[in-house]
Design a protein around this motif. Sequence first.
Motif, PDB file in Angstrom:
ATOM      1  N   LYS A  75       1.448 -16.240  -8.488  1.00 52.13           N
ATOM      2  CA  LYS A  75       1.129 -14.405  -8.548  1.00 52.13           C
ATOM      3  C   LYS A  75      -0.361 -14.589  -8.622  1.00 52.13           C
ATOM      4  N   VAL A  76      -0.646 -13.235  -7.692  1.00 53.07           N
ATOM      5  CA  VAL A  76      -2.453 -13.513  -7.097  1.00 53.07           C
ATOM      6  C   VAL A  76      -2.487 -12.189  -7.819  1.00 53.07           C
ATOM      7  N   GLN A  77      -3.659 -11.490  -8.178  1.00 52.18           N
ATOM      8  CA  GLN A  77      -3.944  -9.801  -7.331  1.00 52.18           C
ATOM      9  C   GLN A  77      -5.410 -10.309  -6.092  1.00 52.18           C
ATOM     10  N   ALA A  78      -4.757  -8.916  -5.691  1.00 55.42           N
ATOM     11  CA  ALA A  78      -6.173  -8.982  -5.018  1.00 55.42           C
ATOM     12  C   ALA A  78      -5.353  -7.493  -4.112  1.00 55.42           C
ATOM     13  N   GLY A  80      -6.335  -4.500  -5.188  1.00 55.33           N
ATOM     14  CA  GLY A  80      -5.745  -4.058  -5.895  1.00 55.33           C
ATOM     15  C   GLY A  80      -4.139  -3.873  -5.788  1.00 55.33           C
ATOM     16  N   ARG A  81      -3.658  -4.351  -5.653  1.00 53.46           N
ATOM     17  CA  ARG A  81      -1.936  -5.280  -5.256  1.00 53.46           C
ATOM     18  C   ARG A  81      -1.495  -6.854  -5.739  1.00 53.46           C
ATOM     19  N   ILE A  82      -0.808  -6.498  -6.877  1.00 54.64           N
ATOM     20  CA  ILE A  82      -0.353  -7.725  -7.363  1.00 54.64           C
ATOM     21  C   ILE A  82       0.734  -8.848  -6.228  1.00 54.64           C
ATOM     22  N   SER A  84       3.276 -11.849  -5.234  1.00 57.24           N
ATOM     23  CA  SER A  84       4.397 -12.403  -6.421  1.00 57.24           C
ATOM     24  C   SER A  84       4.476 -13.927  -5.892  1.00 57.24           C
ATOM     25  N   ASP A 197      -0.483  -1.247   2.344  1.00 57.64           N
ATOM     26  CA  ASP A 197      -1.116  -1.863   0.734  1.00 57.64           C
ATOM     27  C   ASP A 197      -2.273  -1.353   1.856  1.00 57.64           C
ATOM     28  N   THR A 341      -7.705 -16.019  -0.919  1.00 57.17           N
ATOM     29  CA  THR A 341      -7.474 -15.788  -2.388  1.00 57.17           C
ATOM     30  C   THR A 341      -5.729 -16.033  -1.767  1.00 57.17           C
ATOM     31  N   THR A 375      -3.220 -20.823 -12.135  1.00 53.82           N
ATOM     32  CA  THR A 375      -2.919 -19.925 -11.279  1.00 53.82           C
ATOM     33  C   THR A 375      -3.993 -19.785 -10.461  1.00 53.82           C
ATOM     34  N   GLY A 377      -5.898 -17.996  -9.013  1.00 56.03           N
ATOM     35  CA  GLY A 377      -6.646 -17.236  -8.788  1.00 56.03           C
ATOM     36  C   GLY A 377      -7.970 -18.329  -9.495  1.00 56.03           C
TER      37      GLY A 377
END
Length: 386
Positions: A75-78, A80-82, A84, A197, A341, A375, A377
């Motif tokens: 799972k990655v946050q980039a 402003g979105r998550i 999967s 997105d 990322t 993770t 990240g």
Amino acid sequence: MASTNKFKQMAKLCGLGFGVFSAICIYKEDTQFYKKFIMPAVHLLDPEQAHRFSVMINKYRLLPKSKYSDPQSLKVQAFGRIFSNPVGIAAGYDKNAEAILGLKDMGFGFVEIGSVTPLPQEGNEKPRVFRLKNDKAVINRYGFNSDGHEKVLQRIYELRESNFDGIIGINLGKNKTSPNPIGDYVKGIIRFGPVADYIVINISSPNTPGLRNMQGKKELHDLLVPVVEAVRKVPNRPALLLKLAPDLSYEERKDVAEVISKKECRVDGLIVSNTTISRPDTLNCKEEAKQTGGLSGKPLKELSTEMVADMYKLTKGMPIIGVGGISSGQDAYEKIKAGATVVQIYTALVYEGPTLVSEIKKELVSLLAKDGYKTIGEAVGKSSSS
């Protein structure tokens, strides 16, 4: 006559048996079956026909949904979105938003559409796609063949109205004969901003005359000022990304970093990189390599990874989508450690088939665990900062 009938019956039984065997292998996501049977059969079609065939397969969701369940470590946050998982399909595959559901079924963490131009256009003359089989590469000179804003936007609206919650990026291009290229990008932002997105400003394709000139320092500033202003006015603002060519010199890369550091030109991330117009001496397919167009696939891997590392350092850690030559989890991991990322693939699918997506994800999980990361990240930029 009796022997002829027996032969026909035998042939039918063999055909039926192979059909059943094929169905089982496809259901089990047998990578070797795809490599040995399916992809060679697909390659009997010319490259553009094969591309269209693949899009239709995904449009009608004819392949079974991937059974691989993304673990938390992917799972990655980039932007402003998550996400999967960090593996997306690059622009150029689903140019007109026809195959998004099938691509999500395949296991992609995000799908990038396009490039989309304001008005429909045919693109360059055929043939315009060429396989370099011994190099695991492709040369294309499609030239932004597109159904245009109206049709593509309608498809995405219908998808969103069906409660599709996957991450969609929209890659924008300009019309070949447009008298106002900057206006083309602004139009795209206004139209697609509410349903995307993220939005990509593609000024790095080698197949539209003059397009790459917009990466110059002054030209890029003049483009980004109205583009950034337009994005800021979009409700639920999408992230704004800039897609760069791998053929930029280090000085040109520094110029790009300087421009996008200015408040009026600030983008949310980069895509590194597009196809290359260079032809490495190591290419085996010498004749095919003479074709005009952008080279993608394995020969692009090192060049794009090097550029990911450069842009990560020059921008002091701006989020990057790394793309170019990824055909394994190790390739993806190298780009992530260089500063990406998330990553994208495309050309490798031409040779490996749809099970590649799960194979990359599985290998990424193993590589993260081996290095002690929990993770994705935690691994971003580790080789660039060491």
